[in-house]
Design a protein around this motif. Structure first.
Motif, PDB file in Angstrom:
ATOM      1  N   ALA A  79       0.815  -1.210   0.000  1.00 64.59           N
ATOM      2  CA  ALA A  79       0.000   0.000   0.000  1.00 64.59           C
ATOM      3  C   ALA A  79       0.849   1.260   0.000  1.00 64.59           C
ATOM      4  CB  ALA A  79      -0.946   0.003   1.199  1.00 64.59           C
ATOM      5  N   ALA A  80       2.012   1.222   0.650  1.00 64.47           N
ATOM      6  CA  ALA A  80       2.874   2.403   0.718  1.00 64.47           C
ATOM      7  C   ALA A  80       3.983   2.371  -0.338  1.00 64.47           C
ATOM      8  CB  ALA A  80       3.489   2.509   2.112  1.00 64.47           C
ATOM      9  N   MET A  81       3.953   1.390  -1.211  1.00 59.09           N
ATOM     10  CA  MET A  81       5.019   1.203  -2.197  1.00 59.09           C
ATOM     11  C   MET A  81       4.672   1.897  -3.509  1.00 59.09           C
ATOM     12  SD  MET A  81       6.604  -2.460  -3.441  1.00 59.09           S
ATOM     13  CE  MET A  81       6.897  -2.991  -1.751  1.00 59.09           C
ATOM     14  N   ARG A  82       5.631   2.595  -4.101  1.00 57.96           N
ATOM     15  CA  ARG A  82       5.394   3.287  -5.373  1.00 57.96           C
ATOM     16  C   ARG A  82       5.184   2.267  -6.492  1.00 57.96           C
ATOM     17  NH1 ARG A  82       6.501   8.615  -5.464  1.00 57.96           N
ATOM     18  NH2 ARG A  82       7.046   8.566  -7.680  1.00 57.96           N
ATOM     19  N   PRO A  83       4.421   2.653  -7.546  1.00 57.52           N
ATOM     20  CA  PRO A  83       4.076   1.691  -8.606  1.00 57.52           C
ATOM     21  C   PRO A  83       5.278   0.975  -9.224  1.00 57.52           C
ATOM     22  CG  PRO A  83       2.774   3.682  -8.847  1.00 57.52           C
ATOM     23  CD  PRO A  83       3.762   3.949  -7.753  1.00 57.52           C
ATOM     24  N   HIS A  84       6.362   1.691  -9.522  1.00 57.72           N
ATOM     25  CA  HIS A  84       7.483   1.071 -10.236  1.00 57.72           C
ATOM     26  C   HIS A  84       8.238   0.060  -9.376  1.00 57.72           C
ATOM     27  CE1 HIS A  84       9.612   4.310  -8.086  1.00 57.72           C
ATOM     28  NE2 HIS A  84      10.698   3.569  -8.234  1.00 57.72           N
ATOM     29  N   LEU A  85       7.966   0.040  -8.076  1.00 55.36           N
ATOM     30  CA  LEU A  85       8.620  -0.919  -7.189  1.00 55.36           C
ATOM     31  C   LEU A  85       7.798  -2.194  -6.981  1.00 55.36           C
ATOM     32  CD1 LEU A  85       9.927   1.556  -4.442  1.00 55.36           C
ATOM     33  CD2 LEU A  85      11.211   0.569  -6.366  1.00 55.36           C
ATOM     34  N   ARG A  86       6.616  -2.229  -7.529  1.00 60.82           N
ATOM     35  CA  ARG A  86       5.721  -3.381  -7.296  1.00 60.82           C
ATOM     36  C   ARG A  86       5.950  -4.528  -8.274  1.00 60.82           C
ATOM     37  NH1 ARG A  86      -0.104  -0.909  -5.180  1.00 60.82           N
ATOM     38  NH2 ARG A  86       0.820   0.758  -3.912  1.00 60.82           N
ATOM     39  N   ASN A  87       6.781  -4.316  -9.297  1.00 61.38           N
ATOM     40  CA  ASN A  87       7.090  -5.351 -10.293  1.00 61.38           C
ATOM     41  C   ASN A  87       5.827  -5.900 -10.948  1.00 61.38           C
ATOM     42  OD1 ASN A  87       8.961  -6.888 -11.773  1.00 61.38           O
ATOM     43  ND2 ASN A  87       8.619  -8.673 -10.468  1.00 61.38           N
ATOM     44  N   ILE A  88       4.997  -4.969 -11.419  1.00 62.72           N
ATOM     45  CA  ILE A  88       3.730  -5.303 -12.064  1.00 62.72           C
ATOM     46  C   ILE A  88       3.764  -4.839 -13.511  1.00 62.72           C
ATOM     47  CG2 ILE A  88       1.273  -4.685 -12.165  1.00 62.72           C
ATOM     48  CD1 ILE A  88       1.241  -4.615  -9.160  1.00 62.72           C
ATOM     49  N   GLY A  89       3.339  -5.721 -14.440  1.00 64.22           N
ATOM     50  CA  GLY A  89       3.158  -5.314 -15.830  1.00 64.22           C
ATOM     51  C   GLY A  89       1.759  -4.756 -16.014  1.00 64.22           C
ATOM     52  N   MET A  90       1.610  -3.816 -16.956  1.00 61.15           N
ATOM     53  CA  MET A  90       0.310  -3.163 -17.156  1.00 61.15           C
ATOM     54  C   MET A  90       0.059  -2.961 -18.640  1.00 61.15           C
ATOM     55  SD  MET A  90      -2.045  -1.703 -15.019  1.00 61.15           S
ATOM     56  CE  MET A  90      -3.606  -0.877 -15.354  1.00 61.15           C
ATOM     57  N   VAL A  91      -1.152  -3.334 -19.085  1.00 59.93           N
ATOM     58  CA  VAL A  91      -1.574  -3.110 -20.468  1.00 59.93           C
ATOM     59  C   VAL A  91      -2.905  -2.385 -20.442  1.00 59.93           C
ATOM     60  CG1 VAL A  91      -2.148  -4.156 -22.684  1.00 59.93           C
ATOM     61  CG2 VAL A  91      -0.408  -5.213 -21.235  1.00 59.93           C
ATOM     62  N   PHE A  92      -2.966  -1.251 -21.160  1.00 62.14           N
ATOM     63  CA  PHE A  92      -4.174  -0.434 -21.193  1.00 62.14           C
ATOM     64  C   PHE A  92      -4.910  -0.632 -22.524  1.00 62.14           C
ATOM     65  CE2 PHE A  92      -1.083   1.712 -18.513  1.00 62.14           C
ATOM     66  CZ  PHE A  92      -1.817   2.017 -17.381  1.00 62.14           C
ATOM     67  N   GLN A  93      -6.125  -0.096 -22.592  1.00 60.57           N
ATOM     68  CA  GLN A  93      -6.889  -0.124 -23.840  1.00 60.57           C
ATOM     69  C   GLN A  93      -6.167   0.668 -24.918  1.00 60.57           C
ATOM     70  OE1 GLN A  93     -11.036   0.892 -23.505  1.00 60.57           O
ATOM     71  NE2 GLN A  93     -11.266   1.299 -25.660  1.00 60.57           N
ATOM     72  N   HIS A  94      -5.592   1.810 -24.538  1.00 64.42           N
ATOM     73  CA  HIS A  94      -4.822   2.625 -25.475  1.00 64.42           C
ATOM     74  C   HIS A  94      -3.356   2.261 -25.306  1.00 64.42           C
ATOM     75  CE1 HIS A  94      -8.476   4.814 -26.256  1.00 64.42           C
ATOM     76  NE2 HIS A  94      -8.630   5.006 -24.961  1.00 64.42           N
ATOM     77  N   PHE A  95      -2.720   1.907 -26.406  1.00 64.00           N
ATOM     78  CA  PHE A  95      -1.462   1.175 -26.360  1.00 64.00           C
ATOM     79  C   PHE A  95      -0.305   1.980 -25.755  1.00 64.00           C
ATOM     80  CE2 PHE A  95      -3.519   0.145 -30.597  1.00 64.00           C
ATOM     81  CZ  PHE A  95      -4.408  -0.742 -30.030  1.00 64.00           C
ATOM     82  N   THR A  96      -0.326   3.315 -25.892  1.00 64.55           N
ATOM     83  CA  THR A  96       0.718   4.202 -25.351  1.00 64.55           C
ATOM     84  C   THR A  96       2.116   3.751 -25.750  1.00 64.55           C
ATOM     85  OG1 THR A  96       0.829   3.025 -23.215  1.00 64.55           O
ATOM     86  CG2 THR A  96      -0.719   4.881 -23.376  1.00 64.55           C
ATOM     87  N   LEU A  97       2.285   3.352 -27.015  1.00 64.37           N
ATOM     88  CA  LEU A  97       3.617   3.046 -27.519  1.00 64.37           C
ATOM     89  C   LEU A  97       4.321   4.349 -27.885  1.00 64.37           C
ATOM     90  CD1 LEU A  97       2.826   0.009 -29.856  1.00 64.37           C
ATOM     91  CD2 LEU A  97       3.562  -0.033 -27.469  1.00 64.37           C
ATOM     92  N   PHE A  98       5.638   4.361 -27.781  1.00 64.46           N
ATOM     93  CA  PHE A  98       6.407   5.544 -28.145  1.00 64.46           C
ATOM     94  C   PHE A  98       6.546   5.592 -29.669  1.00 64.46           C
ATOM     95  CE2 PHE A  98       8.146   4.355 -23.894  1.00 64.46           C
ATOM     96  CZ  PHE A  98       7.638   5.442 -23.213  1.00 64.46           C
ATOM     97  N   PRO A  99       5.967   6.598 -30.337  1.00 64.14           N
ATOM     98  CA  PRO A  99       5.967   6.594 -31.805  1.00 64.14           C
ATOM     99  C   PRO A  99       7.346   6.776 -32.431  1.00 64.14           C
ATOM    100  CG  PRO A  99       5.103   8.674 -30.955  1.00 64.14           C
ATOM    101  CD  PRO A  99       5.251   7.755 -29.780  1.00 64.14           C
ATOM    102  N   HIS A 100       8.302   7.388 -31.707  1.00 67.61           N
ATOM    103  CA  HIS A 100       9.629   7.649 -32.262  1.00 67.61           C
ATOM    104  C   HIS A 100      10.574   6.460 -32.085  1.00 67.61           C
ATOM    105  CE1 HIS A 100       9.882   8.576 -27.995  1.00 67.61           C
ATOM    106  NE2 HIS A 100      11.201   8.446 -28.070  1.00 67.61           N
ATOM    107  N   MET A 101      10.111   5.405 -31.386  1.00 64.14           N
ATOM    108  CA  MET A 101      10.936   4.223 -31.157  1.00 64.14           C
ATOM    109  C   MET A 101      10.490   3.076 -32.057  1.00 64.14           C
ATOM    110  SD  MET A 101      11.284   3.951 -27.015  1.00 64.14           S
ATOM    111  CE  MET A 101      12.008   5.249 -26.017  1.00 64.14           C
TER     112      MET A 101
END
Length: 366
Positions: A79-101
């Motif tokens: 509960a007190a842990m920041r998102p990037h420390l939880r070791n969780i993968g996430m996929v959204f409806q909108h892909f949010t891919l980096f267009p320049h990569m």
């Protein structure tokens, strides 16, 4: 030979206890949600918009702070842990891919953030792309891919760093039906291969039935029922679950006893209840699924049938391998019957019919 199943211990158990999230006044968005998710399980949060499913998912991810309750991932309170420390993968409806990569660079991004060495990074990226059948697409850019391919890149990026839990928030909602069904099959295979825990959010009942080990049905910020797809479909505990998960014919009435037999007395008629039934005088809801109903042009007494509704076919809907008939009764109630496309070919719009079912198929609900 059967395909080998991945070790589900690679996933993490998820434990929720009394999760509450309030936005302003009124009913909480999430109201005292408690749930145990097994390591390696594929569980779906199903419910209408505003039911609390996405808010609960975001609480697990750490994107929102809860007002009360505990969240554990793999036995660790987060509960007190920041998102990037939880070791969780996430996929959204909108892909949010980096267009320049490139595709490979997009998939490698989480590994760069974790400072994985270049050689190991390249190996993991290629393995992740091959898992989603895009092994030869690493040098392309997102705008050179179809919507379905972009979503598969998003999945590869979410699993490349080998998370123990993968969260998916309506990932196929923007795709057409055929592509959505193809990706559902691929996702089932990916889950089988990886053995990680997947928590999937959708409002699509068919998607939930196809994908899930278990389904948690959300309603007004709480979980109304949780169980396997078969359990929820065959034995819904209340009216909301019955209506939300599949089509249903629901009759409201009072239990009576007639010649030693318990029946449901309602405006549409008197229907024999399966044993054990509620006590006489009890008000209940009783449901029969459309595919459990039958159409007959015969008099039920002559056909030896026990439960029957007289009516007229008001509409016929062709669904390819099946068809749906809507029958209007003298009480102005519309009952749905679903059968194979070749059944009841002598019945059409305007036909006078009886709708019947077996007493064992009438489910009593609270």
């Amino acid at each position: 030979m059967p395909r080998p199943t991945a070790d589900r211990s690679r996933g993490a158990a998820v434990r929720l206890r009394g999760i509450v999230k309030q936005y302003g006044a009124g009913r909480p968005a999430v109201n005292a949600v408690s749930l145990d998710i097994e390591a390696g399980e594929f569980i779906t949060f199903l419910g209408p918009s505003g039911s609390g499913k996405t808010t609960t998912l975001n609480a697990i991810a750490g994107f929102i702070d809860t007002d009360a309750g505990e969240i554990e991932l793999g036995g660790v309170a987060v509960a007190a842990m920041r998102p990037h420390l939880r070791n969780i993968g996430m996929v959204f409806q909108h892909f949010t891919l980096f267009p320049h990569m490139t595709v490979a660079e997009n998939v490698a991004y989480p590994l760069r953030q974790r400072k994985v060495p270049a050689k190991e990074r390249a190996r993991r990226v290629q393995a992740a792309l091959e898992r989603v059948q895009l092994g030869e697409y690493g040098n392309r850019r997102p705008d050179q891919l179809s919507g379905g391919q972009q979503q598969r890149v998003a999945v590869a990026r979410a699993v490349v760093f080998e998370p123990r839990v993968l969260l998916m928030d309506e990932p196929f909602g923007a795709l057409d039906r055929k592509l959505r069904e193809e990706l559902q099959i691929q996702l089932k295979g990916l889950h089988r291969d990886l053995g990680i825990t997947i928590i999937f959010v959708t409002h699509d009942q068919e998607e939930a039935l196809v994908l899930s080990d278990r389904i948690a049905v959300f309603n007004n910020g709480s979980i109304d029922q949780i169980g396997t797809p078969a359990e929820l479909y065959d034995r819904p505990e209340n009216r909301f679950v019955a209506q939300f998960l599949g089509e249903s014919n629901i009759f409201d009435g009072t239990v009576q006893e007639v010649e030693g037999v318990r029946v449901l007395a309602c405006p549409e008629g008197r229907f024999i209840l399966p044993a054990p039934a509620a006590d006489p005088g009890t008000e209940i809801h009783a449901m029969v699924r459309p595919e459990k109903c039958r159409i007959t042009p015969l008099d039920p007494d002559g056909a030896g049938l026990t439960n029957a509704l007289k009516g007229e076919v008001e509409e016929e809907i062709f669904l390819g391998s099946s068809r749906k008939l809507l029958v209007r009764t003298p009480t102005d109630r519309v009952v749905t019957v679903r059968s194979t496309a070749g059944a009841n070919r002598d019945v059409s719009v305007g036909s006078k019919v009886f709708v019947t079912w077996d007493s064992a198929d009438l489910l009593v609900m609270r």
